[in-house]
Each structure stands twice: as C-alpha cells, then as structure tokens.
Write a protein that holds these residues in place. Structure first.
Motif, PDB file in Angstrom:
ATOM      1  N   SER A  22     -12.440   0.331   3.700  1.00  0.00           N
ATOM      2  CA  SER A  22     -12.809   1.391   2.756  1.00  0.00           C
ATOM      3  C   SER A  22     -12.715   2.774   3.378  1.00  0.00           C
ATOM      4  N   PHE A  31       1.669   5.173  -0.078  1.00  0.00           N
ATOM      5  CA  PHE A  31       0.908   6.364   0.305  1.00  0.00           C
ATOM      6  C   PHE A  31       1.812   7.589   0.247  1.00  0.00           C
ATOM      7  N   ARG A  59      -9.110   3.717   3.121  1.00  0.00           N
ATOM      8  CA  ARG A  59      -8.736   3.999   1.734  1.00  0.00           C
ATOM      9  C   ARG A  59      -9.312   5.329   1.248  1.00  0.00           C
ATOM     10  N   LYS A  60     -10.494   5.657   1.713  1.00  0.00           N
ATOM     11  CA  LYS A  60     -11.103   6.919   1.300  1.00  0.00           C
ATOM     12  C   LYS A  60     -10.388   8.110   1.922  1.00  0.00           C
ATOM     13  N   TRP A  85      -7.230   8.099   3.287  1.00  0.00           N
ATOM     14  CA  TRP A  85      -5.804   8.116   2.922  1.00  0.00           C
ATOM     15  C   TRP A  85      -5.621   7.243   1.684  1.00  0.00           C
ATOM     16  N   PRO A  86      -6.010   7.715   0.516  1.00  0.00           N
ATOM     17  CA  PRO A  86      -5.966   6.861  -0.682  1.00  0.00           C
ATOM     18  C   PRO A  86      -4.544   6.494  -1.082  1.00  0.00           C
ATOM     19  N   ALA A  87      -4.396   5.278  -1.577  1.00  0.00           N
ATOM     20  CA  ALA A  87      -3.088   4.824  -2.048  1.00  0.00           C
ATOM     21  C   ALA A  87      -2.643   5.658  -3.247  1.00  0.00           C
ATOM     22  N   TYR A 130       0.856  -1.190   0.000  1.00  0.00           N
ATOM     23  CA  TYR A 130       0.000   0.000   0.000  1.00  0.00           C
ATOM     24  C   TYR A 130       0.895   1.244   0.000  1.00  0.00           C
ATOM     25  N   ASP A 133      -1.808   6.680  -6.749  1.00  0.00           N
ATOM     26  CA  ASP A 133      -2.422   6.143  -7.963  1.00  0.00           C
ATOM     27  C   ASP A 133      -1.377   5.861  -9.039  1.00  0.00           C
ATOM     28  N   ALA A 135      -8.788  -6.718   2.407  1.00  0.00           N
ATOM     29  CA  ALA A 135      -8.681  -5.377   1.823  1.00  0.00           C
ATOM     30  C   ALA A 135      -8.538  -4.340   2.919  1.00  0.00           C
ATOM     31  N   VAL A 136      -7.748  -3.311   2.633  1.00  0.00           N
ATOM     32  CA  VAL A 136      -7.672  -2.178   3.555  1.00  0.00           C
ATOM     33  C   VAL A 136      -9.080  -1.601   3.696  1.00  0.00           C
TER      34      VAL A 136
END
Length: 490
Positions: free
Chosen positions: A201, A96, A204-205, A207-209, A94, A211, A198-199
């Motif tokens: 949600s 970041f 993820r929202k 602290w989004p990975a 992941y 892109d 899965a991380v």
C-alpha cells in the motif's frame, strides 16, 4: 530454461535470485506487448523455476525532451490493451505514468526490494541504456536486460556495419538460426502461476497505478502532466490490437502492390507499422512470421549462395522480399548502429567522407534559409515540402519516400549541417509517432551520408552527399493530389 549467457540476455547484476523474494518483477520499459516478447518469456521461465508469481510493471516517463500529448496518447492505447489482456491471464499488471521526472526508477527500485529477480527491456538508445544502468546502481539483487528488438540479436553482431550491403552479407550468413528461434506468440497462455501479492500500500500510495481515465479515451489528466502540451494527439490509435489490424490490412491489400507503388504517396501501400514497432506494440518476429506463412516459406527456400544482394535470398515473392529487406536489413542496421555508437545523433557519427564534404561546402550560398519555426509551420517556397511537413504535423507520419526529400531540403535550406541535423531531429521526434527511435536517427543520418556512398558530380551545399529535389521527385511520382491534400492552412 535459457542459461544466463543466452545471447539475448545481459546480466547487469550477476547474483543468485533472492530466496525470500515474493515475485518476479518485469519492468516493461520498451517492449510494450504481452506477445512475441523474449523478456516476458524469460520472466515466466524464472517464475516457473522459482515457483513465484509474476508482476509486470509498464511505465511511461515524462522527462524525455519530446514527451508530449501525441506520444503519451499513443503509448496509453498500448497500456490499455495490456491491461485488458492481463485481466484474463495469470500475472499482475501495474501501469504507471510519471507526473514527476525520475519516478520510474524510484518505483522499480522500491518494488525490487521484494523481488527474486528483476528483468527489463533492452532498447539501444542512450537514454534507455542509461536508465537501466542507473537502476543497476540502485539494486542489490539479480538484474537482467533482455533484447526483443529484432530478428538478429544485438549482441550477435561482431562489429559496426556502415552500409546495408555489409549487414545484408552478414545476415545472409548468420540469420537462419535466429529465424528458427522465434519468441512464443502467447507466452502467458496455459500457464499456472501462484497468485501475486498486492503491491504494498505504501508503494501504491506514493506511485499510484494509472487509473481508468488515463487508460480510456478520456485523458484530460494528460494536460496536468509536465509534457509538451502543444503537440496534440492524432487519430491513429496505438496498441497491439491496432498494430495487428494494420498488419492484417497490409498483408491482405497492400503487400502485392509494394514494389510497384511503395514510393507513390498518393497510393500509399506502405505498412504503417513503424509507430507500433517503435513503441514495442508489435514484434518484427510476428510480422516476419506472418509474412513467411503467407508466402508458404520453408527454411530450405533461402538462397544460401547469395552475396549481399537485395533480392534472391529470402526465397519469397518480389514484394515480400522488398518488404523484408526494409523490415530486417534496414531497420536492424539502425538498431545495431545505435547500440554500437552512442553518438548516433551527432555529426561525429557520420562517415569521414561525409563530414569532410559537408565541411568543405559549409560556406556555399544557400538558395533559401528558413528558421525552425518556418520549417515547422510548412512556410517554405516549396509546395511539396510544405505538404510533407503538414502530413507529419497533422497525422504524425511522413510517407517513406518523401521523408528522404524532406530531410535533404532541410540540409539545403539551413545555415549549417549541424543546424539541419538539429532541425530534423526536433521536427521528427516531436511530431512523428515513430520518432525517438533508432530508425529515426539512421534515416536522418542517411540524409547526411550515413550508410551511403559519395556521389558525383559535387553540388553546392551537398558536396558529395546524395542530392534530391522536389522537381525530380515530382517527375518520378505523382504528387498533385498529395500537395492539395496537405497544403498548409493560410
């Protein structure tokens, strides 16, 4: 499995693994590679013991004073390598990239709530040590910090070393067991781990990975980050793949010329590995192992009767011996100093004799005085110094031999030693791909007398500090083509 008191492992929170944890969490905050990595190896040991998946989170902060486009691009090359590698291996990666200060700690603290054990890297600088200790204040579960910095574990040294000679003596007595305890080259190979959930949600929202755009060469989003926008990226690529190519080139074409030509800026046979070591994209263990294999080395080749000499201990050729002294003795001297002394970038960390002689000569007339802006632009009277500065600005590197002269002249042309120190740190940490590193601060400290001895006769401004001049440098090494190549634009 290693015990919790293994010399490379610091247990910052000594609690049993959380029984209801969903995964092992490894925060890759300094050792940014998936090979030859003691921290990753330790995380995998926990994963196998507890039969849990492994989540590797690599973060890139934005709040360092010298975070800029150049450093971020180099680090992102490494993150892209790691993402490609992990796509085919049994763990979750992941990546970041912060866009606000403090997000790294928040992300890791949030993920730690679901972890059996949290691990992170040991990097012996104030900011990094403080960051992991700040994390410890946020967690309730087990937290370990693992040292993958050098051949000698940082906790294996029983004192502060003030010269390369004193550390060399210590290494020659104590290094062999650590040479025989290398990290695994491919710790993720041939391991079966449970699939990682899965991380969440919500995480993820918030602290989004990173892109796909950030992990490719199209990195226009970097211009939206709160980092230095006036220090552009350079062509040198970061990452473990580029690091190994640099190592291959050095061993194949340059090592046999190292002693004869390493001080020649026009025939640069240095390894070029310092940025990759700084960013954790390659391990000194891998470099040492590759070199020793090339030399056909065996532990019985060690010269066990040596007493701190620069040559004769390793039992390899002269070129390999000289390079190993730089990679192991000098590099690890800087790491140990920063680990033992948190004032490593301040005048107070200099030896007493150096502080005294610099103070005694504080009022000496300076032949020239330049501002930070003039230094940065290479606008001095000295063509060789200007060329060295332009190499730093344009390429993110400075030839090793000229780096010493570069620093000595900043001392001579600054109103005070304190201002000279600040100027060297600002220019090096901003522009050099290997800046913001223990070796940066040991090299800059050496300019001012650290790890050195008093020299005579005393000179204006320098006092007993070792003196260097562009004229003497030009007598020793060829510089005409170097100056022509890097002359500042008018």
């Amino acid at each position: 499995m290693p015990s919790s008191d293994d010399i490379r492992i610091e247990v910052l929170i000594r609690r049993p693994p959380r029984a209801d944890g969903r995964y092992i969490l490894y925060w890759m905050n300094a050792t940014r590679r998936l090979s030859w990595n003691f921290a990753l190896q330790r995380a995998l040991s926990w994963a196998r013991k507890l039969d849990r998946p492994l989540l590797v989170v690599e973060t890139l902060p934005c709040d360092h004073p010298h975070a800029n486009l150049r450093h971020h691009a180099f680090a992102l090359d490494g993150m892209a390598d790691n993402a490609r590698y992990m796509a085919d291996h049994p763990a979750t990666y992941y990546p970041f990239v912060e866009d606000q200060p403090g997000q790294n700690i928040e992300l890791i603290a949030a993920l730690a709530k679901h972890a059996c054990v949290v691990l992170c890297d040991l990097r012996p600088l104030r900011e990094s040590l403080g960051e992991t200790e700040q994390l410890a204040g946020r967690l309730s579960g087990r937290l370990e910090r693992v040292d993958s910095n050098g051949i000698l574990p940082l906790l294996a040294a029983d004192r502060e070393f003030t010269t390369a000679y004193s550390l060399r003596r210590f290494l020659q007595r104590h290094l062999l067991p650590h040479l025989l305890n290398m990290p695994l080259p491919e710790p993720l190979a041939e391991h079966t781990l449970p699939p990682c959930p899965a991380v969440p949600s919500a995480i993820r929202k918030r602290w989004p990975a990173a892109d796909r755009q950030l992990l490719t060469e199209d990195r226009s989003r970097l211009h939206n980050l709160p980092i230095g926008q006036n220090t552009p990226a350079v062509p040198t690529k970061g990452g473990s793949e580029a690091a190994r190519k640099a190592l291959d080139l050095f061993l194949r074409e340059h090592l046999d010329l190292y002693v004869a030509h390493r001080n020649q800026p026009q025939r640069d046979v240095t390894s070029g590995l310092s940025p990759y070591l700084r960013w954790g994209h390659i391990s000194s263990h891998e470099i040492v192992q590759r070199l020793l294999d090339r030399e056909g080395w065996h532990p019985s080749d060690l010269g066990l009767e040596t007493r701190g000499q620069r040559s004769g201990w390793w039992g390899v050729g002269a070129d390999a011996e000289a390079f190993l002294d730089q990679l192991v003795t000098w590099r690890e001297l800087g790491h140990l100093f920063c680990f033992k002394r948190h004032d490593y970038d301040r005048m107070e960390s200099l030896p007493a004799w150096a502080q005294t002689t610099l103070q005694d000569h504080m009022q000496d007339p300076r032949p020239y005085l330049y501002s930070l802006e003039e230094f940065q632009a290479g606008r001095t009277h000295d063509p060789l110094w200007n060329a060295a500065q332009m190499q730093l600005v344009r390429e993110g590197r400075l030839h090793n031999y000229l780096r010493m002269l570069w620093g000595k002249k900043i001392l001579q042309w600054s109103p005070t030693p304190e201002l000279a120190l600040a100027t060297m740190i600002e220019l090096n940490d901003r522009f050099a791909l290997d800046g913001c590193d223990p070796n940066s601060y040991s090299g800059i400290g050496w300019v001012l007398g650290r790890f050195d001895r008093a020299w005579g006769p005393q000179r204006p401004v320098f006092g007993k500090i070792r003196y260097m001049s562009s004229r003497n440098t030009a007598r020793k090494v060829a510089v005409d083509k170097y100056i022509a190549r890097y002359t500042p634009c008018s």
